[in-house]
Enzyme design. Structure first.
Site, PDB file in Angstrom:
ATOM      1  N   LYS A   1       0.618  -1.088   0.114  1.00 50.44           N
ATOM      2  CA  LYS A   1       0.140   0.101  -0.046  1.00 50.44           C
ATOM      3  C   LYS A   1       0.770   1.415  -0.037  1.00 50.44           C
ATOM      4  O   LYS A   1       1.772   1.334   0.694  1.00 50.44           O
ATOM      5  CB  LYS A   1      -0.874  -0.220   1.161  1.00 50.44           C
ATOM      6  CG  LYS A   1      -1.982  -1.031   1.262  1.00 50.44           C
ATOM      7  CD  LYS A   1      -2.896  -0.696  -0.082  1.00 50.44           C
ATOM      8  CE  LYS A   1      -4.003  -1.908   0.236  1.00 50.44           C
ATOM      9  NZ  LYS A   1      -5.061  -1.568  -0.665  1.00 50.44           N
TER      10      LYS A   1
ATOM     11  N   ASP B   1      -0.168  -0.525  -4.467  1.00 49.82           N
ATOM     12  CA  ASP B   1      -1.669   0.092  -4.618  1.00 49.82           C
ATOM     13  C   ASP B   1      -1.836   1.458  -3.656  1.00 49.82           C
ATOM     14  O   ASP B   1      -1.564   1.688  -2.696  1.00 49.82           O
ATOM     15  CB  ASP B   1      -2.665  -0.832  -3.930  1.00 49.82           C
ATOM     16  CG  ASP B   1      -4.115  -0.387  -3.964  1.00 49.82           C
ATOM     17  OD1 ASP B   1      -4.550   0.442  -4.490  1.00 49.82           O
ATOM     18  OD2 ASP B   1      -5.025  -1.204  -3.539  1.00 49.82           O
TER      19      ASP B   1
ATOM     20  N   GLU C   1      -2.284  -0.500  -8.596  1.00 54.41           N
ATOM     21  CA  GLU C   1      -3.736  -0.132  -8.564  1.00 54.41           C
ATOM     22  C   GLU C   1      -3.867   1.200  -8.298  1.00 54.41           C
ATOM     23  O   GLU C   1      -3.580   1.814  -7.453  1.00 54.41           O
ATOM     24  CB  GLU C   1      -4.299  -1.045  -7.500  1.00 54.41           C
ATOM     25  CG  GLU C   1      -4.358  -2.501  -7.912  1.00 54.41           C
ATOM     26  CD  GLU C   1      -4.889  -3.368  -6.653  1.00 54.41           C
ATOM     27  OE1 GLU C   1      -5.976  -2.960  -6.392  1.00 54.41           O
ATOM     28  OE2 GLU C   1      -4.195  -4.221  -6.089  1.00 54.41           O
TER      29      GLU C   1
ATOM     30  N   ASP D   1      -9.210   0.166  -9.714  1.00 52.69           N
ATOM     31  CA  ASP D   1      -9.986  -0.556  -8.652  1.00 52.69           C
ATOM     32  C   ASP D   1     -11.334   0.110  -8.414  1.00 52.69           C
ATOM     33  O   ASP D   1     -12.354  -0.251  -8.604  1.00 52.69           O
ATOM     34  CB  ASP D   1      -8.849  -0.845  -7.582  1.00 52.69           C
ATOM     35  CG  ASP D   1      -9.460  -1.385  -6.225  1.00 52.69           C
ATOM     36  OD1 ASP D   1     -10.745  -1.637  -6.246  1.00 52.69           O
ATOM     37  OD2 ASP D   1      -8.826  -1.507  -5.213  1.00 52.69           O
TER      38      ASP D   1
ATOM     39  N   LYS E   1     -14.523  -6.350  -6.965  1.00 54.85           N
ATOM     40  CA  LYS E   1     -14.560  -6.699  -5.207  1.00 54.85           C
ATOM     41  C   LYS E   1     -15.970  -6.878  -5.221  1.00 54.85           C
ATOM     42  O   LYS E   1     -16.933  -5.978  -5.672  1.00 54.85           O
ATOM     43  CB  LYS E   1     -13.864  -5.580  -4.474  1.00 54.85           C
ATOM     44  CG  LYS E   1     -12.598  -5.590  -4.663  1.00 54.85           C
ATOM     45  CD  LYS E   1     -12.089  -4.426  -3.757  1.00 54.85           C
ATOM     46  CE  LYS E   1     -10.369  -4.255  -3.545  1.00 54.85           C
ATOM     47  NZ  LYS E   1     -10.011  -3.235  -3.045  1.00 54.85           N
TER      48      LYS E   1
END
Length: 367
Positions: free
Chosen positions: A161, A189, A215, A240, A264
């Protein structure tokens, strides 16, 4: 078959340690379980895992909405999934997470009625699935420590992240890459944390670090910047937060804004729309990943069935249960060696929640 009642449960599950992304820090998974009961003594169960800064829903709104949505379903046939989900989406659009729990429960019911595991019901085979493991934003030393731990546990890829400043994020990645060595796949991401200028600077500074993909480098609405970034960096871009449904997917792939899509269930409204997103992506030659929010192994089991059912879904990011302090799930996916995600063969999702755990939760019934 008719729906007789719906149980709604409020579930707070603490994480092993705080998990930080660019949007917020999470210490507790504030989830909701939905159990749809029928007149044939078959039930289906689903899970909502709202990530507020992404979907705009909270546990409280999910609980309130579940009462209203449940009333729409009482007395109706749960196997008519397209009709049932159409009714829910028409009544409460832009609330994908609460709808995703109903969607999972309906597909669980369908699988049980057909006596088939969900991946087979969806027309797929039982594939070998591998999940990465995610490192949250922290100091470089802590992130390196976490990355090494996950590598030593056998995970096949590390997701990192980012989304702070370009300089800090480049430093984080260089430290992690040096510690892991050149072979370990690294995924990053930003969770919308960069603007166009920062994203381009950060990604240019990481192009020599063997990044598998990045992402969501920019804001959810900024499709044009994502398109420009995608054309100006050698690091593949994965959308995303920008892809909630098949309409978003069509726009993104039409613009050439990304190389991959991250699906997701909590963001798409569940399995039904997730399959439509993948169909759009597959038609455009864009591979997909299925990721997660803060689901238990129940929600992750639904996601894993979707991954196994579609060859165009190349990547899986199904690690949230590994971050949680307790595991109330019976059956469902299990984690094998090397990050393997092993699917159950029981009908439907093949997963349930321990009754004693459900009984301990705050809940209500819709009749």
């Amino acid at each position: 078959m008719r729906i007789e009642s719906i149980n709604v449960y409020k579930a707070n599950i603490a994480l092993k340690e705080p998990f930080r992304i660019s949007l917020e820090e999470v210490e507790v998974a504030k989830n909701v379980f939905i159990k749809i009961n029928t007149d044939e003594q078959i039930y289906g169960i689903g899970e909502a895992s709202p990530f507020t800064t992404i979907v705009g829903e909270t546990q409280a709104t999910v609980l309130a909405a579940a009462r209203d949505l449940g009333r729409l379903l009482i007395g109706k046939d749960p196997l008519e999934i397209e009709d049932r989900l159409g009714e829910l989406m028409a009544y409460l659009p832009k609330n994908p997470t609460v709808i995703s729990a109903f969607d999972m429960a309906l597909y669980d019911l369908l699988g049980k009625a057909a006596n088939l595991p969900l991946y087979r019901l969806l027309g797929g085979g039982k594939r070998t699935l591998l999940t990465d493991r995610t490192v949250g934003i922290n100091t470089p030393d802590k992130m390196v420590q976490d990355a090494l731990d996950f590598k030593n546990r056998g995970f096949p890829a590390i997701k990192v992240k980012l989304g702070t400043t370009a300089t800090e994020d480049i430093d984080r990645i260089r430290c992690i890459r040096e510690a892991l060595g050149p072979e370990m796949p690294l995924r990053i991401d930003a969770n919308q944390g960069w603007d166009y200028v920062t994203a381009l600077k950060a990604l240019k500074g990481m192009e020599d670090q063997g990044i598998q993909y990045c992402e969501q480098p920019v804001a959810i609405w900024d499709f044009e910047s994502m398109r420009k970034i995608n054309s100006q960096t050698t690091i593949p871009i994965m959308a995303d937060e920008s892809v909630f449904d098949d309409h978003d997917a069509y726009r993104l792939v039409s613009m050439g804004a990304c190389d991959y899509l991250n699906i997701k269930l909590s963001k798409s409204g569940g399995i039904h729309v997730a399959l439509r997103i993948n169909a759009v992506a597959e038609a455009a030659g864009i591979p997909c990943m299925v990721g997660c929010m803060n689901e238990t192994r129940l929600g992750l089991s639904a996601a894993a069935h979707v991954v196994s059912s579609r060859l165009n879904i190349r990547f899986a990011d199904l690690d949230s249960a590994d971050m949680q302090t307790i595991d109330p799930v019976i059956g469902g996916i299990s984690y094998g060696k090397g990050g393997e995600v092993i699917l159950p063969d029981d009908p439907g999702l093949g997963a349930d929640i321990e009754p004693s755990f459900l009984n301990s939760l705050e809940s209500f019934i819709v009749r």
